[in-house]
Design an enzyme around this catalytic site. Structure first.
Site, PDB file in Angstrom:
ATOM      1  N   LYS A 176     -27.545 -12.471 -12.655  1.00 35.02           N
ATOM      2  CA  LYS A 176     -27.680 -13.870 -12.852  1.00 35.02           C
ATOM      3  C   LYS A 176     -26.646 -14.650 -12.220  1.00 35.02           C
ATOM      4  CE  LYS A 176     -30.287 -13.768 -17.002  1.00 35.02           C
ATOM      5  NZ  LYS A 176     -30.591 -13.619 -18.514  1.00 35.02           N
ATOM      6  N   LYS A 184     -17.960  -7.037 -18.682  1.00 33.18           N
ATOM      7  CA  LYS A 184     -17.996  -8.482 -18.890  1.00 33.18           C
ATOM      8  C   LYS A 184     -16.354  -9.088 -19.179  1.00 33.18           C
ATOM      9  CE  LYS A 184     -22.371  -9.476 -18.850  1.00 33.18           C
ATOM     10  NZ  LYS A 184     -23.776  -9.971 -19.261  1.00 33.18           N
ATOM     11  N   LYS A 223     -25.485  -4.511  -8.655  1.00 34.96           N
ATOM     12  CA  LYS A 223     -26.789  -4.766  -9.316  1.00 34.96           C
ATOM     13  C   LYS A 223     -26.822  -6.390  -9.181  1.00 34.96           C
ATOM     14  CE  LYS A 223     -26.911  -5.904 -13.715  1.00 34.96           C
ATOM     15  NZ  LYS A 223     -26.770  -6.023 -15.151  1.00 34.96           N
TER      16      LYS A 223
HETATM   17  P1  AMP Z   1     -30.377 -10.100 -19.114  1.00 36.37           P
HETATM   18  O1  AMP Z   1     -30.403 -10.958 -18.065  1.00 36.37           O
HETATM   19  O2  AMP Z   1     -29.138  -9.393 -19.292  1.00 36.37           O
HETATM   20  O3  AMP Z   1     -30.871 -10.534 -20.743  1.00 36.37           O
HETATM   21  O4  AMP Z   1     -31.463  -8.951 -19.048  1.00 36.37           O
HETATM   22  C1  AMP Z   1     -32.823  -9.119 -19.380  1.00 36.37           C
HETATM   23  C2  AMP Z   1     -33.548  -7.667 -19.054  1.00 36.37           C
HETATM   24  O5  AMP Z   1     -33.516  -7.727 -17.553  1.00 36.37           O
HETATM   25  C3  AMP Z   1     -32.732  -6.517 -19.347  1.00 36.37           C
HETATM   26  O6  AMP Z   1     -33.992  -5.575 -19.843  1.00 36.37           O
HETATM   27  C4  AMP Z   1     -32.003  -5.918 -18.330  1.00 36.37           C
HETATM   28  O7  AMP Z   1     -31.944  -4.705 -18.108  1.00 36.37           O
HETATM   29  C5  AMP Z   1     -33.223  -6.426 -17.081  1.00 36.37           C
HETATM   30  N1  AMP Z   1     -32.491  -6.641 -15.807  1.00 36.37           N
HETATM   31  C6  AMP Z   1     -31.329  -7.510 -15.455  1.00 36.37           C
HETATM   32  N2  AMP Z   1     -30.826  -7.371 -14.259  1.00 36.37           N
HETATM   33  C7  AMP Z   1     -31.671  -6.342 -13.668  1.00 36.37           C
HETATM   34  C8  AMP Z   1     -31.594  -5.850 -12.352  1.00 36.37           C
HETATM   35  N3  AMP Z   1     -30.805  -6.024 -11.283  1.00 36.37           N
HETATM   36  N4  AMP Z   1     -32.645  -4.854 -11.992  1.00 36.37           N
HETATM   37  C9  AMP Z   1     -33.627  -4.308 -13.174  1.00 36.37           C
HETATM   38  N5  AMP Z   1     -33.534  -4.951 -14.379  1.00 36.37           N
HETATM   39  C10 AMP Z   1     -32.724  -5.857 -14.702  1.00 36.37           C
END
Ligand code: AMP
Ligand code: TRP
Length: 315
Positions: free
Chosen positions: A198, A111, A195
């Protein structure tokens, strides 16, 4: 009874990666465990965010939690900023995690990589401290997350060991992460080597995308020059990602999924994957819309977030 805790940041439109890696599974624990699921709005402040966007995202995330099948009678769903102890414990724990180990965190490196040093907030650097506070505050045993968050649970474990060896075993509960066998890391559809996140509109499926958009994104997902639907992450990352999406939504193993597609052309395979994703997200979106329209359960999380917003307005 095991204590389960997890959260998601209300920072952007949720993706199919969030759904498969985390959200979809939270409800699996609510019949046998003591479940705490929260909106990580303090973590959302670690990168610049418009207060109004944060407010809308937080309300949406609460609705997503409910639409995923989390039952407020069984699980505790709440907003991080509404429980001041998260920030209080953060202030204490920051003395027990060290600059060196924090600077090695992959998420921080990724980041901050493209940011100017004098624009990187201390909160982004100290992100794992607050996350450790979230976890140990509830004596959590199990933390269900996607693969990218394993490192943050591991640093929490290091911290627990450190505190327990200094102040006595049992001072803090040692948490374990729980990732799914299939789908802990969903990749971008436009570049299956990175990956799904968002901030990548092209390669993402967003949970509120319209069905024709979802179909189009899957049908145009990047694959390879071959013609065999087989899991091979190195040489067939695109096909492997689609197989992972399919298998995780169907709740079968990759091997079983491969067997179903022997002899399929890529186009026909993608069509089945698209039908499967739509079959999952269409009813999910309907539930989400009903929840938003009724407003039931959401208003409390909104009150808390507007408190945060007015704080934001003051600073
Ligand atoms: P965040 O959007 O960073 O708050 O992520 C929320 C949850 O979604 C966390 O447990 C992340 O590890 C999971 N996550 C985010 N992106 C992915 C992805 N591409 N594949 C699997 N899990 C994800
Ligand atoms: N850092 C997590 C993410 O980006 C969100 C989060 C914050 C979290 N605190 C947590 C997840 C505590 C599990 C436990 O996905």
């Amino acid at each position: 009874m095991a204590r389960i805790l997890s959260g998601i940041k209300p920072t952007g439109k949720l993706t199919l990666g969030n759904y498969i890696g985390a959200l979809k599974h939270f409800k699996d624990f609510q019949d046998s465990g003591d479940v705490y699921i929260f909106i990580a709005d303090l973590h959302a402040l670690t990168l610049p965010i418009d207060p109004e966007v944060l407010r809308i995202n937080s309300r949406d995330l609460a609705a997503f939690y409910l639409a995923s099948g989390l039952d407020p009678q069984k699980a505790t769903i709440f907003t991080q900023s509404s429980v001041p102890e998260h920030a209080e414990l953060n202030a204490i724990l920051q003395n027990y995690l060290y600059m060196g180990e924090l600077s090695r965190m992959t998420q921080f490196k990724e980041k901050s990589m493209h940011m100017k040093e004098n624009a990187i907030g201390l909160g982004l650097f100290a992100y794992p401290v607050l996350m450790a506070a979230d976890i140990v505050l509830y004596d959590a045993d199990i933390v269900p997350v996607g693969e990218d968050q394993i490192q943050h649970v591991e640093i929490t474990r290091d911290l627990v060991h450190r505190i327990n060896s200094r102040y006595g075993e049992g001072t803090l509960v040692l948490p374990n992460y729980k990732i799914n066998k299939v789908g802990a890391r969903i990749m971008s559809l436009s570049d299956p080597n990175v990956k799904m996140s968002k901030s990548d509109p092209k390669g993402d499926i967003f949970l509120l995308d319209e069905m024709p958009v979802i179909r189009k994104k899957i049908m145009s997902a990047v694959t390879d020059m071959g013609n065999e639907v087989k899991y091979d992450k190195e040489n067939k990352p695109g096909i492997s990602n689609l197989l992972t999406i399919y298998a995780s939504l169907r709740e079968i193993s990759i091997e079983e999924a491969e067997k179903q597609f022997v002899g399929y052309r890529y186009g026909d395979f993608k069509k089945v994957v698209a039908d499967t994703v739509i079959g999952e997200l269409e009813p999910f979106q309907n539930r989400y819309r009903e929840i938003i329209a009724s407003g039931e359960y959401l208003d409390r999380s909104e009150e808390h977030t507007s408190e945060l917003q007015s704080h934001h307005d003051l600073v």
